[in-house]
Design a protein around this motif. Structure first.
Motif, PDB file in Angstrom:
ATOM      1  N   ARG A   1      25.981 -11.105 -50.373  1.00 57.60           N
ATOM      2  CA  ARG A   1      26.869 -12.219 -50.733  1.00 57.60           C
ATOM      3  C   ARG A   1      27.020 -13.200 -49.581  1.00 57.60           C
ATOM      4  NH1 ARG A   1      32.452 -10.539 -52.420  1.00 57.60           N
ATOM      5  NH2 ARG A   1      32.228  -9.478 -50.461  1.00 57.60           N
ATOM      6  N   LEU A   2      27.126 -12.693 -48.342  1.00 64.12           N
ATOM      7  CA  LEU A   2      27.237 -13.564 -47.175  1.00 64.12           C
ATOM      8  C   LEU A   2      25.975 -14.392 -46.984  1.00 64.12           C
ATOM      9  CD1 LEU A   2      28.870 -10.992 -44.735  1.00 64.12           C
ATOM     10  CD2 LEU A   2      29.997 -12.992 -45.729  1.00 64.12           C
ATOM     11  N   THR A   3      24.831 -13.756 -47.166  1.00 63.88           N
ATOM     12  CA  THR A   3      23.556 -14.462 -47.022  1.00 63.88           C
ATOM     13  C   THR A   3      23.415 -15.537 -48.085  1.00 63.88           C
ATOM     14  OG1 THR A   3      22.538 -12.463 -46.145  1.00 63.88           O
ATOM     15  CG2 THR A   3      21.046 -14.146 -46.957  1.00 63.88           C
ATOM     16  N   ALA A   4      23.734 -15.206 -49.321  1.00 63.38           N
ATOM     17  CA  ALA A   4      23.625 -16.185 -50.408  1.00 63.38           C
ATOM     18  C   ALA A   4      24.583 -17.351 -50.190  1.00 63.38           C
ATOM     19  CB  ALA A   4      23.905 -15.507 -51.748  1.00 63.38           C
ATOM     20  N   ALA A   5      25.797 -17.073 -49.689  1.00 61.88           N
ATOM     21  CA  ALA A   5      26.765 -18.138 -49.454  1.00 61.88           C
ATOM     22  C   ALA A   5      26.282 -19.084 -48.362  1.00 61.88           C
ATOM     23  CB  ALA A   5      28.122 -17.545 -49.074  1.00 61.88           C
ATOM     24  N   ALA A   6      25.690 -18.544 -47.307  1.00 63.85           N
ATOM     25  CA  ALA A   6      25.195 -19.404 -46.223  1.00 63.85           C
ATOM     26  C   ALA A   6      24.008 -20.241 -46.674  1.00 63.85           C
ATOM     27  CB  ALA A   6      24.807 -18.549 -45.017  1.00 63.85           C
ATOM     28  N   LEU A   7      23.083 -19.634 -47.414  1.00 66.73           N
ATOM     29  CA  LEU A   7      21.879 -20.358 -47.839  1.00 66.73           C
ATOM     30  C   LEU A   7      22.157 -21.365 -48.953  1.00 66.73           C
ATOM     31  CD1 LEU A   7      19.261 -17.469 -47.730  1.00 66.73           C
ATOM     32  CD2 LEU A   7      19.541 -19.358 -46.110  1.00 66.73           C
ATOM     33  N   ALA A   8      23.303 -21.232 -49.638  1.00 62.24           N
ATOM     34  CA  ALA A   8      23.633 -22.161 -50.719  1.00 62.24           C
ATOM     35  C   ALA A   8      24.192 -23.485 -50.200  1.00 62.24           C
ATOM     36  CB  ALA A   8      24.645 -21.515 -51.663  1.00 62.24           C
ATOM     37  N   VAL A   9      24.528 -23.562 -48.934  1.00 68.94           N
ATOM     38  CA  VAL A   9      25.101 -24.793 -48.375  1.00 68.94           C
ATOM     39  C   VAL A   9      23.990 -25.832 -48.215  1.00 68.94           C
ATOM     40  CG1 VAL A   9      26.234 -25.789 -46.345  1.00 68.94           C
ATOM     41  CG2 VAL A   9      26.915 -23.545 -47.190  1.00 68.94           C
ATOM     42  N   PRO A  10      24.190 -27.054 -48.733  1.00 71.38           N
ATOM     43  CA  PRO A  10      23.178 -28.098 -48.549  1.00 71.38           C
ATOM     44  C   PRO A  10      23.004 -28.415 -47.059  1.00 71.38           C
ATOM     45  CG  PRO A  10      24.773 -28.734 -50.222  1.00 71.38           C
ATOM     46  CD  PRO A  10      25.297 -27.494 -49.573  1.00 71.38           C
ATOM     47  N   GLY A  11      21.772 -28.488 -46.633  1.00 73.03           N
ATOM     48  CA  GLY A  11      21.475 -28.748 -45.226  1.00 73.03           C
ATOM     49  C   GLY A  11      21.062 -27.508 -44.461  1.00 73.03           C
ATOM     50  N   VAL A  12      21.341 -26.307 -45.011  1.00 69.18           N
ATOM     51  CA  VAL A  12      20.919 -25.060 -44.372  1.00 69.18           C
ATOM     52  C   VAL A  12      19.531 -24.725 -44.894  1.00 69.18           C
ATOM     53  CG1 VAL A  12      21.377 -22.591 -44.126  1.00 69.18           C
ATOM     54  CG2 VAL A  12      23.267 -24.224 -44.072  1.00 69.18           C
ATOM     55  N   THR A  13      18.575 -24.591 -43.968  1.00 68.49           N
ATOM     56  CA  THR A  13      17.205 -24.294 -44.382  1.00 68.49           C
ATOM     57  C   THR A  13      16.836 -22.833 -44.185  1.00 68.49           C
ATOM     58  OG1 THR A  13      16.324 -24.917 -42.228  1.00 68.49           O
ATOM     59  CG2 THR A  13      16.442 -26.644 -43.911  1.00 68.49           C
ATOM     60  N   GLY A  14      17.674 -22.080 -43.485  1.00 71.83           N
ATOM     61  CA  GLY A  14      17.367 -20.672 -43.294  1.00 71.83           C
ATOM     62  C   GLY A  14      18.339 -20.016 -42.346  1.00 71.83           C
ATOM     63  N   LEU A  15      18.139 -18.724 -42.139  1.00 70.34           N
ATOM     64  CA  LEU A  15      18.919 -17.956 -41.183  1.00 70.34           C
ATOM     65  C   LEU A  15      18.041 -17.671 -39.976  1.00 70.34           C
ATOM     66  CD1 LEU A  15      20.645 -15.467 -43.636  1.00 70.34           C
ATOM     67  CD2 LEU A  15      21.589 -17.550 -42.642  1.00 70.34           C
ATOM     68  N   HIS A  16      18.664 -17.492 -38.812  1.00 77.01           N
ATOM     69  CA  HIS A  16      17.922 -17.325 -37.561  1.00 77.01           C
ATOM     70  C   HIS A  16      18.327 -16.005 -36.931  1.00 77.01           C
ATOM     71  CE1 HIS A  16      16.496 -18.223 -33.500  1.00 77.01           C
ATOM     72  NE2 HIS A  16      15.793 -19.204 -34.029  1.00 77.01           N
ATOM     73  N   GLY A  17      17.360 -15.251 -36.477  1.00 74.82           N
ATOM     74  CA  GLY A  17      17.618 -13.935 -35.906  1.00 74.82           C
ATOM     75  C   GLY A  17      17.975 -13.923 -34.441  1.00 74.82           C
ATOM     76  N   GLY A  18      18.104 -15.081 -33.807  1.00 71.90           N
ATOM     77  CA  GLY A  18      18.397 -15.117 -32.374  1.00 71.90           C
ATOM     78  C   GLY A  18      17.116 -15.110 -31.574  1.00 71.90           C
ATOM     79  N   GLN A  19      17.260 -15.244 -30.262  1.00 68.84           N
ATOM     80  CA  GLN A  19      16.091 -15.357 -29.397  1.00 68.84           C
ATOM     81  C   GLN A  19      15.213 -14.113 -29.444  1.00 68.84           C
ATOM     82  OE1 GLN A  19      17.060 -16.277 -25.354  1.00 68.84           O
ATOM     83  NE2 GLN A  19      14.946 -16.505 -24.749  1.00 68.84           N
ATOM     84  N   PHE A  20      15.830 -12.952 -29.530  1.00 74.62           N
ATOM     85  CA  PHE A  20      15.067 -11.707 -29.529  1.00 74.62           C
ATOM     86  C   PHE A  20      15.233 -10.919 -30.825  1.00 74.62           C
ATOM     87  CE2 PHE A  20      16.200 -12.616 -25.087  1.00 74.62           C
ATOM     88  CZ  PHE A  20      14.924 -12.823 -24.592  1.00 74.62           C
ATOM     89  N   GLY A  21      15.733 -11.570 -31.872  1.00 74.59           N
ATOM     90  CA  GLY A  21      15.942 -10.895 -33.142  1.00 74.59           C
ATOM     91  C   GLY A  21      17.169 -10.009 -33.156  1.00 74.59           C
ATOM     92  N   GLU A  22      18.106 -10.286 -32.241  1.00 75.22           N
ATOM     93  CA  GLU A  22      19.273  -9.426 -32.101  1.00 75.22           C
ATOM     94  C   GLU A  22      20.372  -9.706 -33.115  1.00 75.22           C
ATOM     95  OE1 GLU A  22      20.156 -13.055 -29.609  1.00 75.22           O
ATOM     96  OE2 GLU A  22      18.400 -11.856 -30.014  1.00 75.22           O
TER      97      GLU A  22
END
Length: 161
Positions: free
Chosen positions: A23-44
């Protein structure tokens, strides 16, 4: 023999388990202007679930951190929208939003290049041949010398000679 002490029940790390992270992932990706999620510099930045890992969302029982990739247009509005969307499904947890990267959308007014691509380099003038380098004389081989060994002493050398 006395009975084993009862174990204290450990609260789950995530109130809703894997469905909560979805649900958190879907809510973040549903926002206009968000193209994806980022895992951080080392995937942390990730939440570990049984058999999988959700990158870009770090969720616990007390807080939610989301790292997003957004388009370069209207950053404050996107940040506010992501925070509002995540807060709506975070069940009262603290929400931190990090803009981890910017995605440059292609400009629709730019024409795609047509025809062959130009060469990566162009010669400036005529190519001159390289003169060969004369070889250097070889280095003479190193000849081994005899030295006393680690257990030998100068007194032993005098006796044996």
């Amino acid at each position: 023999m006395s009975p084993a002490p009862a174990r204290a029940s450990v609260p789950p790390l995530l109130p809703g388990g894997g469905e909560d992270v979805e649900r958190l992932t879907a809510a973040a990706l549903a926002v206009p202007g968000v193209t994806g999620l980022h895992g951080g510099q080392f995937g942390e930045v990730a939440t570990y679930l049984p058999g999988r890992r959700v990158v870009g969302i770090r969720a616990s029982a007390t807080s939610v951190t989301v790292h997003v990739v957004v388009t370069a247009a209207a950053l404050p509005a996107v940040l506010t929208s992501v925070r509002a969307a995540i807060t709506g499904v975070a069940d009262g947890r603290t929400v931190d939003v990090v803009i981890a990267d910017l995605h440059q959308a292609p400009d629709p007014t730019d024409d795609p290049p047509s025809g062959p691509r130009p060469p990566a380099w162009t010669p400036v003038g005529p190519v001159t041949p390289v003169t060969p380098v004369t070889p250097v004389s070889p280095v003479p081989p190193i000849t081994p010398t005899t030295r006393p060994g680690p257990g030998d002493s100068p007194a032993m050398e005098e006796r044996t000679s």
